[in-house]
Scaffold this active site. Structure first.
Site, mmCIF file in Angstrom:
data_model
loop_
_atom_site.group_PDB
_atom_site.id
_atom_site.type_symbol
_atom_site.label_atom_id
_atom_site.label_comp_id
_atom_site.label_asym_id
_atom_site.label_seq_id
_atom_site.Cartn_x
_atom_site.Cartn_y
_atom_site.Cartn_z
ATOM 1 C CG HIS A 155 -33.489 -72.173 20.298
ATOM 2 N ND1 HIS A 155 -34.827 -72.491 20.402
ATOM 3 C CD2 HIS A 155 -33.187 -71.474 21.421
ATOM 4 C CE1 HIS A 155 -35.302 -72.016 21.542
ATOM 5 N NE2 HIS A 155 -34.336 -71.399 22.172
ATOM 6 C CD GLU A 199 -34.530 -59.789 23.027
ATOM 7 O OE1 GLU A 199 -35.635 -59.212 23.094
ATOM 8 O OE2 GLU A 199 -34.305 -60.874 23.594
#
Ligand code: TPP
Ligand code: MG
Length: 742
Positions: free
Chosen positions: A542, A472
């Site tokens: 999530h 990321e």
């Protein structure tokens, strides 16, 4: 002793002439003198700064001592204003060699208003010189490396898309010149210790894989503050560790010798310029002045080791070299040094007199001074398909309500069509990295784990839409470097839960670049992030929210739409904006029936900082956003049905900036306020809103300001637990009822 003058013999004259034209790895004798002048100047700026620090006239000092030879060598090879530079704090000689002046450096040391690097905002040795393509540097070790990779990628992209460079009115493109050179090189440097940072390896990986023209320079002085190189680097030699990366040219060199350094950097830069790939120069240097003025290296380095280093001091070595080669005699050296000294004195005197920045300028350049995303220009009415051409079959289909996912995809598509500077990358965003499969129609293509970027690679090509490694920081760091050059990356972070590896870039770099460089540099870009829970089984990794962590960062716009139409309008504003934008897309809302809409046209924008009153009411104000909006609406409707309580429901839509005026006007009328959000309760986004209401609307309140939010836990997998943790319509109903009854 008297000497007799004799005529020089012819042979001696010839030798002398030959010596004058002799070059040293291609450097002329005059260039050697110039090199020494820069090296000596660099050392003397350090010495003067140290003195000024001791006199408390400046507030920090970190030196480039011991790194002068490699720096000046690189400055002779590379071209200021043509190549691009991401140097680190020891690169004083490099930056002087590129054309910065001691006076400019001293302006930063005193924190002067006219400091061209930062306007008094950054410590000394945090270089930024727009005219030289020296990009604003920061203090975290290693954050510059991925940005340099992005910068190099931008150069390659612009070469392949030369028509994308002109200024265009009406969006971010209006405000910055975009230039490129066909054979430009991006230089990035770091210390030996910094090569331990993960971002370093991510950068090598991408530069290698994409054969980018990046010149990596590791200036190895054997220490990172007090930690010796063998602790940082397995086996003690970084060259050995990186030698397996494909496509690289490698050099390992004595960085205290300007001549061999010059030759090594030249070979490296030539390789990059020829488009063969990146280069890696490992320069062994010394650090004679401790880490900084706050460090005393005698605490961890014995004299014997320090003396060994001192014998390699590039300044004295160069003096001896010049004398040995008859380039300058002692007198010539003294003359040169005296001249430098005199110029330095003038520079110091001027810098100490330089006007200081005014305290009321501190808010300047947190955001773009040129383009206001809250402005009326972004207030555009939606134009739905049936309004364009009623009756036509195609249009009828287009006029059907679409999901948020579909409208985001359509908006990306239209913006990419409109603006060739947009590139999209992230994990799984491409249709298929192996283009062949698409061309031969062997596969349909993926286009994102949520399909938000589906079809974009096929439409716009693999250099505009591509996959990245699962890294990321790599995504955000490269995007930042590209945006600095004028591209508009619209990158994706696959799940908010996994944004954290990019946090250094997101906190210390991207939003800070404009402010810390006093508007000399900027990196407007968009980061789309799939966020949030209510997924039934999403669990801890999530389901996360955490928007307040980002609204706490000045310089970063944060958007959080609750429905398809808003997502389309706000995404378009985000893309055209001149600031970095974090665009939070709630996963649960991607395909929700709630809030679907036909496509509102390719020009539809919504200004930032304008909330939407979802439902007007007179008894109580509920302020919320994202996936809580439909839940709050459900609760409000029930409350009215059952108890006649009329709730005014406000959807903030953007969290930074946020629409205080709408909140204040509403609470002033209803006298009751409830802030609802999906993130855990304590220290969340609603805390700031509640505090503001308590502070500024106190006399209008008939009840305490309340919050409804998630529990102060993580989000669990088992649906019974998830329901208990995240705020449900029932929780919101209860919160509203209690407040209405208060
Ligand atoms: C991410 C980060 N961690 C820690 C620091 C504190 N720090 C500043 S310089 C430095 C050592 C850097 O050593 P090296 O990369 O070898 O460069 P040198 O100073 O030796 O030239 C450290 C630990 C920092 N600035 N950034
Ligand atoms: Mg070091």
């Amino acid at each position: 002793m008297a000497t007799t003058k004799t005529e020089p013999k012819l042979a001696t004259v010839a030798v002398e002439e030959l010596k004058k034209t002799k070059t040293y790895e291609g450097l002329t004798r005059q260039q050697l003198i110039d090199a020494y002048r820069i090296m000596y100047t660099s050392r003397r700026v350090d010495d003067r700064e140290i003195l000024l620090k001791r006199q408390q006239k400046i507030f920090f000092q970190i030196s480039g001592a011991g790194h002068e030879a490699i720096g000046v060598a690189a400055s002779f090879v590379l071209k200021p204003g043509y190549d691009w530079f991401y140097p680190y704090y020891r690169d004083r000689a490099l930056v002087l060699g590129l054309g910065a002046s001691p006076y400019e450096m001293l302006l930063q040391a005193v924190g002067a208003a006219e400091d061209p690097s930062s306007g008094g905002r950054q410590m000394p040795s945090h270089w930024a010189y727009q005219r030289l393509n020296v990009v604003t540097q920061s203090s975290p070790t290693g954050t510059q490396i991925l940005q340099a990779v992005g910068c190099a990628e931008a150069g390659v992209y612009l070469r392949n898309h030369p028509n994308s460079t002109p200024r265009v009115n009406g969006d971010y493109r209006q405000f910055k010149d975009v230039t490129f050179q066909g054979d430009e090189v991006t230089y990035v440097s770091l210390g030996d210790g910094t090569s331990s940072e993960g971002e370093f390896w991510e950068a090598l990986n991408t530069a290698s894989n994409k054969k980018l023209p990046v010149l990596f320079m590791v200036e190895d002085n054997g220490y990172a503050i007090s930690v010796p190189v063998e602790v940082q680097t397995a086996g003690g030699n970084i060259s050995r560790l990186v030698s397996g990366f494909p496509n690289f040219h490698f050099e390992e060199v004595d960085g205290t010798d300007p001549v061999t350094s010059y030759a090594a950097v030249k070979r490296a830069a030539d390789y990059c310029r020829a488009g063969k790939g990146p280069a890696f120069v490992h320069a062994h240097v010394i650090r004679p002045y401790s880490h900084s003025l706050s460090d005393d290296e005698r605490l961890y380095r014995p004299d014997v080791e320090r003396q060994r280093d001192a014998a390699r001091d590039p300044i004295s070595r160069m003096q001896m070299f010049l004398i040995r080669e008859n380039v300058l005699d002692e007198k010539g050296i003294n003359q040169l040094e005296k001249q430098v000294e005199e110029e330095m004195q003038v520079a110091v005197d001027r810098a100490l007199e330089a006007p200081l920045p005014q305290p009321d300028t501190i808010y300047n350049f947190v955001y773009s001074p040129d383009l206001d995303p809250t402005g009326a220009a972004f207030d555009v009415q939606p134009l739905f398909p049936q309004a364009i051409e009623p009756g036509a079959g195609e249009v009828k289909k287009a006029s059907l309500p679409k999901t948020m996912a579909e409208l985001i995809n359509a908006t990306l598509k239209d913006e990419m069509k409109r603006d060739e500077r947009i590139v999209i990358f992230g994990e799984d965003v491409a249709d298929a990295s192996r283009e062949d499969y698409l061309k031969k129609k062997l596969v349909k293509g993926k286009g994102g784990v949520f399909k938000l970027t589906s079809g974009l690679q096929m439409t716009f090509g693999s250099d505009r839409v591509f996959n990245t490694p699962i890294a990321e920081a790599n995504i955000v760091g490269r995007a930042t470097g590209m945006a600095t050059r004028g591209l508009k990356p619209v990158v994706e972070i696959q799940f908010f839960d996994y944004i954290w590896p990019a946090m250094m870039q997101l906190r210390d770099e991207l939003p800070v670049i404009r402010w810390r460089s006093n508007n000399a540099f900027s990196s407007p870009l968009v980061i789309r992030v799939a966020i949030g829970g209510y997924l039934t089984g999403g669990a801890l990794y999530h389901s996360q929210c955490g928007e307040s962590i980002f609204t706490h960062i000045p310089g970063l716009r944060v958007v959080f739409p609750s429905n398809a139409l808003d997502a389309a309008g706000l995404l378009r504003t985000a893309i055209r904006c001149d600031d970095p934008v974090l665009f939070l897309e709630h996963k649960r809302l991607y395909r929700e029936t709630y809030g679907r809409s036909p496509y509102p046209s390719a020009d539809y924008t919504i200004p930032f900082g304008k909330a939407k009153v979802v439902q007007p009411g007179s008894d109580l104000t509920v302020i919320t956003y994202g996936a809580v909006v439909p839940r709050a609406l459900q609760a409000a409707q029930r409350l009215e049905r059952e108890h006649g309580v009329k709730v005014e429901l406000i959807d903030l839509r953007t969290l930074n900036p946020f629409d205080w005026d709408t909140i204040a006007a509403s609470v002033t009328r209803t006298n009751r306020a409830l802030v609802a959000y999906e993130d855990s309760l304590s220290w969340g986004y609603g805390a700031e809103i509640a505090a503001r209401i308590a502070d500024q609307l106190f006399e209008h309140l008939d009840a305490p300001v309340r919050r409804v939010a998630a529990t102060d836990t993580f989000v669990a997998y088992q649906p019974i637990l998830e329901d208990a943790i995240l705020p449900q319509a029932d929780d919101l109903y209860r919160g509203m009822k209690e407040l209405a009854d208060y």
